[in-house]
Design a protein around this motif. Structure first.
Motif, PDB file in Angstrom:
ATOM      1  N   VAL A  62      99.710  33.614  -9.832  1.00  0.00           N
ATOM      2  CA  VAL A  62     100.242  32.268  -9.624  1.00  0.00           C
ATOM      3  C   VAL A  62     101.768  32.216  -9.628  1.00  0.00           C
ATOM      4  N   ALA A  63     102.436  32.926 -10.519  1.00  0.00           N
ATOM      5  CA  ALA A  63     103.904  32.861 -10.568  1.00  0.00           C
ATOM      6  C   ALA A  63     104.521  33.435  -9.292  1.00  0.00           C
ATOM      7  N   THR A  64     104.013  34.569  -8.856  1.00  0.00           N
ATOM      8  CA  THR A  64     104.515  35.186  -7.630  1.00  0.00           C
ATOM      9  C   THR A  64     104.207  34.322  -6.419  1.00  0.00           C
ATOM     10  N   THR A  65     103.014  33.750  -6.397  1.00  0.00           N
ATOM     11  CA  THR A  65     102.624  32.885  -5.287  1.00  0.00           C
ATOM     12  C   THR A  65     103.491  31.631  -5.247  1.00  0.00           C
ATOM     13  N   LEU A  66     103.791  31.078  -6.408  1.00  0.00           N
ATOM     14  CA  LEU A  66     104.650  29.901  -6.477  1.00  0.00           C
ATOM     15  C   LEU A  66     106.052  30.216  -5.962  1.00  0.00           C
ATOM     16  N   GLU A  67     106.587  31.350  -6.354  1.00  0.00           N
ATOM     17  CA  GLU A  67     107.906  31.758  -5.864  1.00  0.00           C
ATOM     18  C   GLU A  67     107.894  31.944  -4.351  1.00  0.00           C
ATOM     19  N   LEU A  68     106.866  32.623  -3.850  1.00  0.00           N
ATOM     20  CA  LEU A  68     106.737  32.863  -2.417  1.00  0.00           C
ATOM     21  C   LEU A  68     106.620  31.539  -1.660  1.00  0.00           C
ATOM     22  N   ALA A  69     105.825  30.622  -2.176  1.00  0.00           N
ATOM     23  CA  ALA A  69     105.644  29.316  -1.538  1.00  0.00           C
ATOM     24  C   ALA A  69     106.965  28.558  -1.493  1.00  0.00           C
ATOM     25  N   HIS A  70     107.722  28.629  -2.574  1.00  0.00           N
ATOM     26  CA  HIS A  70     109.019  27.952  -2.615  1.00  0.00           C
ATOM     27  C   HIS A  70     109.990  28.557  -1.601  1.00  0.00           C
TER      28      HIS A  70
END
Length: 124
Positions: A62-70
């Motif tokens: 989730v943290a990596t995905t959130l960063e990527l999405a941002h």
């Protein structure tokens, strides 16, 4: 330019693993593909990658995905990460000490502020 007449174009600046072994490799490959799709404005491919990543959000990703999405303007994917972390699911505690979350705090503190604003209980 040769790209207009060639049946395919080789892009040399984004390397992917030669074979996919497990689900973690598939997720990593999808993340790399999303970056490339965004870079080359391949919106349909970007949307497909977003959907695949959305379905595989978990405490580890989730943290990596959130960063990527941002970073790549994936608003639906970003919202899915927030939903995963917010009550009633409430997975925020599970990721607070993860390396990905620490990196998110360092690189994108505004995302962490937005996350906390969205998942914190509203005052009564």
């Amino acid at each position: 330019m040769r790209e207009k007449t060639a049946p395919s174009v080789r892009i040399h600046d984004n390397l992917l693993p030669p074979h996919v072994v497990d689900e973690n490799d598939r997720i990593a490959m999808t993340q790399h593909l999303l970056v490339a799709a965004d870079r080359y404005h391949l919106q349909r491919l970007k949307s497909i990658c977003e959907e695949k990543l959305r379905r595989h959000i978990n405490p580890t990703t989730v943290a990596t995905t959130l960063e990527l999405a941002h970073r790549h303007g994936c608003h639906t994917l970003k919202d899915a990460c927030y939903d995963f972390l917010a009550p009633p699911i409430g997975n925020l505690k599970a990721i607070l000490k993860s390396k990905g979350f620490e990196q998110l705090i360092i690189d994108y503190p505004s995302v962490v502020v937005e996350l906390l604003a969205r998942v914190a209980p509203s005052p009564r």
